[in-house]
Scaffold this motif. Structure first.
Motif, PDB file in Angstrom:
ATOM      1  N   ILE A 173       0.839  -1.203   0.000  1.00 26.12           N
ATOM      2  CA  ILE A 173       0.000   0.000   0.000  1.00 26.12           C
ATOM      3  C   ILE A 173       0.873   1.251   0.000  1.00 26.12           C
ATOM      4  O   ILE A 173       0.618   2.205  -0.750  1.00 26.12           O
ATOM      5  N   HIS A 174       1.910   1.265   0.820  1.00 32.35           N
ATOM      6  CA  HIS A 174       2.827   2.417   0.842  1.00 32.35           C
ATOM      7  C   HIS A 174       3.433   2.638  -0.540  1.00 32.35           C
ATOM      8  O   HIS A 174       3.518   3.780  -1.007  1.00 32.35           O
ATOM      9  N   ARG A 175       3.864   1.556  -1.181  1.00 36.30           N
ATOM     10  CA  ARG A 175       4.496   1.693  -2.496  1.00 36.30           C
ATOM     11  C   ARG A 175       3.484   2.122  -3.562  1.00 36.30           C
ATOM     12  O   ARG A 175       3.856   2.714  -4.573  1.00 36.30           O
ATOM     13  N   THR A 176       2.223   1.838  -3.336  1.00 43.75           N
ATOM     14  CA  THR A 176       1.187   2.256  -4.285  1.00 43.75           C
ATOM     15  C   THR A 176       0.874   3.731  -4.129  1.00 43.75           C
ATOM     16  O   THR A 176       0.690   4.458  -5.117  1.00 43.75           O
ATOM     17  N   VAL A 177       0.815   4.200  -2.888  1.00 38.67           N
ATOM     18  CA  VAL A 177       0.530   5.617  -2.639  1.00 38.67           C
ATOM     19  C   VAL A 177       1.626   6.494  -3.237  1.00 38.67           C
ATOM     20  O   VAL A 177       1.344   7.535  -3.845  1.00 38.67           O
ATOM     21  N   PHE A 178       2.874   6.084  -3.086  1.00 33.48           N
ATOM     22  CA  PHE A 178       4.000   6.860  -3.607  1.00 33.48           C
ATOM     23  C   PHE A 178       4.656   6.065  -4.744  1.00 33.48           C
ATOM     24  O   PHE A 178       5.805   5.654  -4.661  1.00 33.48           O
ATOM     25  N   SER A 179       3.886   5.845  -5.796  1.00 34.95           N
ATOM     26  CA  SER A 179       4.304   4.928  -6.860  1.00 34.95           C
ATOM     27  C   SER A 179       5.363   5.526  -7.771  1.00 34.95           C
ATOM     28  O   SER A 179       5.373   6.724  -8.046  1.00 34.95           O
ATOM     29  N   PHE A 218     -11.222 -10.427   7.387  1.00 32.94           N
ATOM     30  CA  PHE A 218     -10.154  -9.508   7.010  1.00 32.94           C
ATOM     31  C   PHE A 218     -10.225  -8.231   7.829  1.00 32.94           C
ATOM     32  O   PHE A 218     -11.255  -7.565   7.894  1.00 32.94           O
ATOM     33  N   LYS A 219      -9.112  -7.888   8.455  1.00 35.07           N
ATOM     34  CA  LYS A 219      -9.023  -6.655   9.239  1.00 35.07           C
ATOM     35  C   LYS A 219      -7.708  -5.968   8.916  1.00 35.07           C
ATOM     36  O   LYS A 219      -6.683  -6.620   8.734  1.00 35.07           O
ATOM     37  N   CYS A 220      -7.743  -4.651   8.839  1.00 35.81           N
ATOM     38  CA  CYS A 220      -6.515  -3.890   8.622  1.00 35.81           C
ATOM     39  C   CYS A 220      -6.711  -2.490   9.178  1.00 35.81           C
ATOM     40  O   CYS A 220      -7.828  -2.086   9.497  1.00 35.81           O
ATOM     41  N   GLY A 221      -5.600  -1.763   9.292  1.00 36.24           N
ATOM     42  CA  GLY A 221      -5.695  -0.385   9.741  1.00 36.24           C
ATOM     43  C   GLY A 221      -6.362   0.489   8.698  1.00 36.24           C
ATOM     44  O   GLY A 221      -6.449   0.136   7.522  1.00 36.24           O
ATOM     45  N   ARG A 222      -6.831   1.648   9.113  1.00 33.55           N
ATOM     46  CA  ARG A 222      -7.543   2.570   8.230  1.00 33.55           C
ATOM     47  C   ARG A 222      -6.594   3.154   7.183  1.00 33.55           C
ATOM     48  O   ARG A 222      -5.434   3.465   7.459  1.00 33.55           O
ATOM     49  N   LEU A 223      -7.091   3.284   5.947  1.00 30.90           N
ATOM     50  CA  LEU A 223      -6.356   3.992   4.899  1.00 30.90           C
ATOM     51  C   LEU A 223      -6.853   5.429   4.919  1.00 30.90           C
ATOM     52  O   LEU A 223      -7.989   5.715   4.558  1.00 30.90           O
ATOM     53  N   ASP A 224      -5.983   6.340   5.350  1.00 32.23           N
ATOM     54  CA  ASP A 224      -6.357   7.722   5.590  1.00 32.23           C
ATOM     55  C   ASP A 224      -6.338   8.543   4.301  1.00 32.23           C
ATOM     56  O   ASP A 224      -5.340   8.552   3.568  1.00 32.23           O
ATOM     57  N   ALA A 225      -7.424   9.256   4.026  1.00 35.53           N
ATOM     58  CA  ALA A 225      -7.545  10.023   2.780  1.00 35.53           C
ATOM     59  C   ALA A 225      -6.513  11.141   2.702  1.00 35.53           C
ATOM     60  O   ALA A 225      -5.947  11.407   1.630  1.00 35.53           O
ATOM     61  N   GLU A 226      -6.217  11.808   3.801  1.00 39.69           N
ATOM     62  CA  GLU A 226      -5.241  12.900   3.778  1.00 39.69           C
ATOM     63  C   GLU A 226      -3.861  12.387   3.392  1.00 39.69           C
ATOM     64  O   GLU A 226      -3.117  13.046   2.657  1.00 39.69           O
ATOM     65  N   TRP A 227      -3.507  11.216   3.905  1.00 46.04           N
ATOM     66  CA  TRP A 227      -2.206  10.635   3.568  1.00 46.04           C
ATOM     67  C   TRP A 227      -2.154  10.268   2.081  1.00 46.04           C
ATOM     68  O   TRP A 227      -1.172  10.542   1.397  1.00 46.04           O
ATOM     69  N   VAL A 228      -3.227   9.667   1.583  1.00 44.00           N
ATOM     70  CA  VAL A 228      -3.274   9.311   0.164  1.00 44.00           C
ATOM     71  C   VAL A 228      -3.214  10.573  -0.686  1.00 44.00           C
ATOM     72  O   VAL A 228      -2.494  10.631  -1.689  1.00 44.00           O
ATOM     73  N   ASN A 229      -3.946  11.598  -0.276  1.00 42.23           N
ATOM     74  CA  ASN A 229      -3.904  12.865  -1.026  1.00 42.23           C
ATOM     75  C   ASN A 229      -2.492  13.436  -1.087  1.00 42.23           C
ATOM     76  O   ASN A 229      -2.085  14.019  -2.097  1.00 42.23           O
ATOM     77  N   SER A 230      -1.734  13.268  -0.005  1.00 32.72           N
ATOM     78  CA  SER A 230      -0.363  13.800   0.015  1.00 32.72           C
ATOM     79  C   SER A 230       0.531  13.084  -0.992  1.00 32.72           C
ATOM     80  O   SER A 230       1.538  13.636  -1.447  1.00 32.72           O
ATOM     81  N   GLY A 231       0.163  11.849  -1.331  1.00 33.15           N
ATOM     82  CA  GLY A 231       0.963  11.083  -2.272  1.00 33.15           C
ATOM     83  C   GLY A 231       0.549  11.249  -3.717  1.00 33.15           C
ATOM     84  O   GLY A 231       1.328  10.933  -4.629  1.00 33.15           O
ATOM     85  N   ILE A 232      -0.658  11.742  -3.958  1.00 29.11           N
ATOM     86  CA  ILE A 232      -1.162  11.841  -5.333  1.00 29.11           C
ATOM     87  C   ILE A 232      -0.248  12.664  -6.244  1.00 29.11           C
ATOM     88  O   ILE A 232       0.097  12.225  -7.346  1.00 29.11           O
ATOM     89  N   PRO A 233       0.214  13.871  -5.854  1.00 29.18           N
ATOM     90  CA  PRO A 233       1.084  14.645  -6.751  1.00 29.18           C
ATOM     91  C   PRO A 233       2.434  13.975  -6.998  1.00 29.18           C
ATOM     92  O   PRO A 233       3.132  14.323  -7.954  1.00 29.18           O
ATOM     93  N   ARG A 234       2.798  13.015  -6.121  1.00 29.38           N
ATOM     94  CA  ARG A 234       4.083  12.334  -6.267  1.00 29.38           C
ATOM     95  C   ARG A 234       3.939  10.943  -6.872  1.00 29.38           C
ATOM     96  O   ARG A 234       4.901  10.191  -6.934  1.00 29.38           O
ATOM     97  N   SER A 235       2.720  10.605  -7.283  1.00 25.53           N
ATOM     98  CA  SER A 235       2.492   9.306  -7.895  1.00 25.53           C
ATOM     99  C   SER A 235       2.842   9.368  -9.378  1.00 25.53           C
ATOM    100  O   SER A 235       2.434  10.293 -10.080  1.00 25.53           O
TER     101      SER A 235
END
Length: 317
Positions: free
Chosen positions: A146-152, A225-242
């Motif tokens: 997921i981290h590598r996808t956000v900052f692809s 299936f359980k996992c931690g929350r995927l935070d929209a603000e964090w994903v937004n921070s990665g969009i310009p760098r994707s």
């Protein structure tokens, strides 16, 4: 953990022999005083029907050991389910799971001379220590992907990036029998999860990997299936760098899949059919105009999402 330590101390005493130094070493290691009659077969004390094994084991001083700290850290990782952006996956591996794997290799699996077999403690997949090691690694593989996808990077989606989940990993993440996972996997695309081999020379039943986007979508529909929350603000921070259109498409899906919803719910919110929605999450059919609609449904920044997709489409053309 205490029984594992007892086995290590047992081996230590047998290596040193029946000497006062052997007893001192074991007592220091375990943090307890050993009975005078003990001569290197410590584990037999907790299998003796005339001995209160629970009291004996409970006395072993484990709370301040590195073994306890590493196992406890892995347990917190799997039970607290911190937001995904807060998990430093390499630190968790270095500081916890890799140590647990190491400890599992140094625990003797028997007590020489007693005929007892303790291999289940460190070898049986469902025993507590091996289980937490396997489950923790599967979860960190998910978090890292997921981290590598956000900052692809531009080559996101290359075959080497897709070597993430085996059927065993998905069974642990979904809390289902491995047969359920294998029934959902296939190489032709006619099953929910496409599978592939790392090397063409690999046998069909060996090291079959799951397409990670298919796998995460499939996980979203599993009760266990359980996992931690995927935070929209964090994903937004990665969009310009994707730097990958396919990753940006997948991220919209992940905002649903990792936050308790499915592709069907995503399609409903966008107003598309399921197949069109699924195609978008695989990076097919992306365009800047529709991106705003998708981002709004996913809770992402429509302007940033649309702008980056337009930029990458222009570069691609």
């Amino acid at each position: 953990m205490r029984l594992a330590m007892l086995l290590v101390a047992d081996g230590m005493m047998n290596i040193l022999g029946a000497t006062p130094n052997a007893t001192k070493a074991a007592e220091t290691f375990l943090g307890i005083e050993l009975p005078d009659a003990v001569s290197g077969f410590l584990v037999s004390m907790v299998t003796d029907p005339w001995v209160d094994a629970d009291t004996m084991l409970a006395a072993i001083a484990i709370d301040h050991t590195h073994l306890f700290r590493t196992v406890h850290r892995a347990y917190r990782l799997l039970s607290e389910m911190s937001p995904i952006h807060e998990i430093e996956y390499q630190d968790e591996r270095d500081g916890s799971l890799d140590w647990i794997g190491y400890f599992l290799t140094v625990v003797p699996t028997d007590s020489y001379g007693t005929g007892e077999d303790y291999s289940d403690i460190v070898q049986a997949a469902d025993s507590p220590l091996p289980f937490i090691h396997r489950a923790g690694n599967a979860y960190l593989d998910l978090v890292e992907f997921i981290h590598r996808t956000v900052f692809s990077h531009p080559s996101w989606g290359d075959p080497s990036d897709m070597i993430v989940f085996t059927a065993d990993d998905l069974a642990l993440l979904a809390d289902v029998d491995i047969r359920s996972v294998r029934n959902a996997m296939g190489p032709t695309g006619n099953k929910p999860i496409r599978s592939f081999k790392a090397f063409q020379s690999d046998p069909d039943d060996e090291r079959a990997y799951a397409d990670p986007i298919d796998a995460i979508e499939w996980l979203s529909g599993r009760r266990g299936f359980k996992c931690g929350r995927l935070d929209a603000e964090w994903v937004n921070s990665g969009i310009p760098r994707s730097h990958s259109l396919a990753a940006l498409g997948a991220l919209a899906g992940m905002m649903f899949w990792l936050n308790g919803q499915t592709t069907e719910k995503m399609a409903e919110k966008i107003g598309w059919d399921v197949e069109q929605t699924r195609a978008w999450t695989r990076g097919r059919g992306l365009d800047a105009f529709a991106a705003k609609r998708v981002a709004e449904a996913a809770g992402l920044d429509p302007k940033a999402y649309s702008k980056q997709i337009a930029k990458l489409l222009k570069k691609e053309n």
